[in-house]
Enzyme design. Structure first.
Site, PDB file in Angstrom:
ATOM      1  CB  SER A 282      -0.952  -0.060   1.201  1.00  0.00           C
ATOM      2  OG  SER A 282      -1.891   0.964   1.145  1.00  0.00           O
ATOM      3  CG  LEU A 283      -0.577   4.760   1.776  1.00  0.00           C
ATOM      4  CD1 LEU A 283      -1.121   5.505   2.981  1.00  0.00           C
ATOM      5  CD2 LEU A 283      -0.702   5.624   0.543  1.00  0.00           C
TER       6      LEU A 283
END
Ligand SMILES: *[C@@H]1O[C@H](CO)[C@@H](O)[C@H](O)[C@H]1NC(C)=O
Ligand SMILES: *[C@@H]1O[C@H](CO)[C@@H](O)[C@H](O)[C@H]1NC(C)=O
Ligand SMILES: *[C@@H]1O[C@H](CO)[C@@H](O)[C@H](O)[C@H]1NC(C)=O
Length: 424
Positions: A282-283
Site C-alpha cells: 500500500s502506501l
C-alpha cells in the site's frame, strides 16, 4: 479478540507453508541464481515524539517463539525464515546521495535539471516472476509478528468486519520489519503503510500523514467536491489546478519521503556491506519505490497507489531505467487502480482521495475482475487477501501461458489526472 483474529490468520498462513519450494541440488553444470533465506531481525516504526524519528526494536529468536503469532507450518514446526529465489537484477545508483540531493534541490529551487551520475550495477534481486517468491515477500510485508511490549502491534484492524480498509490502522504511520540473511549479505526492509487517523486515533503524525497522502496521491489537493476541505489552496475552480502550488505544498509539508530516506540511511548504518531490497504494501509500497529509485535498490510492492506523479512532484531525479522496481497489484483493488476517489467511495469516506494511477518500473497486474470475477472493492486491498486469495495458488491465466505470474510490463501509456488542467 484482536489476538484471536491474528491467530486465525496464522492458521491460514500455516497452510501455505506446506507448499515450500523444494530444495534442488544443483549439478556441476547447472548454475542457477542462489536461493536466500531471510530471518526477522528488527521491527521499525516512526516514533510518536513531537519530532518523529525512526525507531528500531531488535527481535530475538526466543521472542518469536514465545509470541502467539510466530509462523508455524502444518507439521507444527516453527518457521523462522523465508526462502526467496533470486535473479540478477540491473540497478542504477546515483554516484552518491549527495549528488542526488543536489540534483533534486536544483530541480526544486530553480526548476533546472542536473545530470545525476547514474552508475550501472548488477545485484542479486528477488526473482519476481516466481510466484512463491512473491508469496514470501508478501508475507514479509504482513504484520504477523508482534512487538512483545506493544499490545497495539496486534491491532491489524477490522479487516473481517464491515469497514475494512486493509490499511492497517497502525498508531504512528509507517512501520515494518527488517529481515536479513544469516550472513548479512542481503537485507530486506519491509514497509507497511498507514491509515492513521482513519479510525479517529493515530498519534501526532496521523493528520500530517493523511495530508501527505492526499497531496501525493490526489490530483489537486484532494479536491473531491465542495463538501471537502482541500489540503492545499491550489485549486483554481473548474478542473484547473496550480501545479507549482501543489509541489510547494508537498515539499514544505512532506514527511513521507524523508521517512524513507532516513530509514534507508539507518539500515545502511547497521548493515554497511549488505545488498538491500525494499518491499512494501500500500502506501508503504509507494514509499519503498521512491526509496528504491533514489538509491538504486531492487523493490517489490503490493497494491501500491500510483507513485509516479508523487516522484515528479517531489522532484526526484529518476534513473534512465526504473525496471528494478516491480509493482504487484490486481484490478479489483481501487487503490492501485486510482479509482478510489468518488465522493461516495470508501476512500473518500475515510478522508482520502486516491486518484493517482501510474506506477514507475514494471507492474505485474492480476486481472481479478475479468479473469476471476472479483468485484471492485477496497476490501480486496489488504495484504492478507493478496497472500490468501491471489498468490497462494497458481494463477490459471498465467499457468495457461506457461508462466507463474502475469508478465511484468511498464505502464507506458498511463495518463494521470486526465480531466485536470495543470497550470505552470
Ligand atoms: C473494530 O470493531 C469493533 C467493533 O465494531 C470496534 O469496537 C473497534 O474499535 C474496531 N477497531 C478498530 C481498530 O477500528
Ligand atoms: C549481522 O549484523 C548484525 C547487526 O545487526 C550483527 O550483530 C551480526 O554479528 C552480523 N552477523 C554476521 C554473520 O556478520
Ligand atoms: C537514523 O537516521 C537519522 C537521520 O538520518 C539519524 O538522525 C539517526 O541518528 C539515525 N539513527 C540510527 C540508529 O542510525
Amino acid at each position: 479478540m484482536i489476538v484471536s483474529s491474528v491467530a486465525s490468520i496464522l492458521v491460514y498462513i500455516s497452510g501455505w507453508l506446506s507448499g515450500q519450494p523444494e530444495l534442488h541440488l544443483e549439478g556441476p553444470s547447472v548454475v542457477s541464481p542462489p536461493q536466500l533465506q531471510f530471518e526477522l531481525r528488527h521491527l521499525h516504526a516512526v516514533s510518536a515524539d513531537p519530532s518523529p524519528r525512526i525507531v528500531f526494536a531488535d527481535v530475538q529468536r526466543h521472542e518469536l517463539q514465545s509470541s502467539p503469532s510466530f509462523l508455524v507450518d502444518t507439521t507444527g514446526t516453527t518457521k523462522f525464515s523465508y526462502d526467496i529465489n533470486t535473479r540478477s537484477t540491473k540497478v542504477q545508483k546515483p554516484s552518491s546521495f549527495e549528488a542526488y540531493s543536489n540534483a533534486r534541490m536544483r530541480s526544486l529551487r530553480f526548476r533546472e535539471s542536473e545530470p545525476v551520475i547514474w552508475q550501472d550495477d548488477e545485484t542479486p534481486g528477488p526473482d519476481v516472476e516466481n510466484r512463491l517468491t512473491l508469496l514470501e515477500l508478501a508475507k514479509m510485508t504482513n504484520n504477523a509478528y508482534v512487538d512483545p511490549d506493544d499490545p497495539q502491534w496486534y491491532d491489524i484492524g477490522n479487516w473481517t468486519s464491515s469497514y475494512p480498509f486493509g490499511w492497517e490502522p497502525d498508531a504512528d504511520g509507517f512501520r515494518g520489519h527488517v529481515f536479513a540473511t544469516p550472513d548479512n549479505s542481503t537485507v530486506v526492509i519491509s514497509i507497511k503503510g498507514t491509515s492513521a487517523g482513519l479510525f479517529g486515533r493515530g498519534g501526532p503524525t496521523a493528520a500530517k500523514d493523511k495530508l501527505n497522502d492526499n497531496l501525493l496521491f490526489s490530483c489537486c489537493c484532494a479536491r473531491v467536491d465542495w463538501t471537502w476541505t482541500t489540503v492545499c489552496n491550489c485549486y483554481g475552480g473548474g478542473w484547473k489546478c496550480d501545479n507549482t502550488c501543489v509541489q510547494n505544498a508537498l515539499i514544505e509539508e512532506s514527511l513521507f519521503y524523508p521517512i524513507g530516506t532516513n530509514l534507508f540511511n539507518n539500515i545502511t548504518y547497521m548493515y554497511p556491506n549488505s545488498n538491500i531490497w525494499v518491499i512494501g504494501h500500500s502506501l508503504g509500497g509507494a514509499l519503498a519505490s521512491l526509496v528504491g529509485v533514489t538509491f538504486g535498490l531492487p523493490v517489490v510492492t503490493f497494491e501500491s497507489p500510483g507513485e509516479r506523479m508523487a516522484a515528479t512532484r517531489l522532484h526526484l531525479p529518476l534513473p534512465p531505467s526504473t525496471h528494478h522496481v516491480t509493482h504487484v497489484y490486481h484490478t479489483a483493488d481501487p487503490i492501485p487502480m486510482g479509482t478510489c476517489n468518488g465522493v461516495l467511495s470508501s476512500c473518500a469516506l475515510g478522508g482520502y482521495a486516491m486518484e493517482s494511477r501510474c506506477h514507475l518500473g514494471k507492474s505485474i497486474i492480476y486481472d481479478t475482475v475479468s479473469d476471476a470475477a472479483w468485484a471492485v472493492d477496497v476490501r480486496t486491498h489488504g495484504i492478507v487477501t493478496i497472500i490468501e486469495r491471489l498468490l497462494s495458488d497458481p494463477w490459471p491465466p498465467s499457468e495457461e501461458a506457461g508462466r507463474q505470474v502475469p508478465v511484468p510490463a511498464p505502464e507506458n501509456d498511463c495518463v494521470e489526472c486526465y480531466s485536470w488542467e495543470f497550470e505552470n
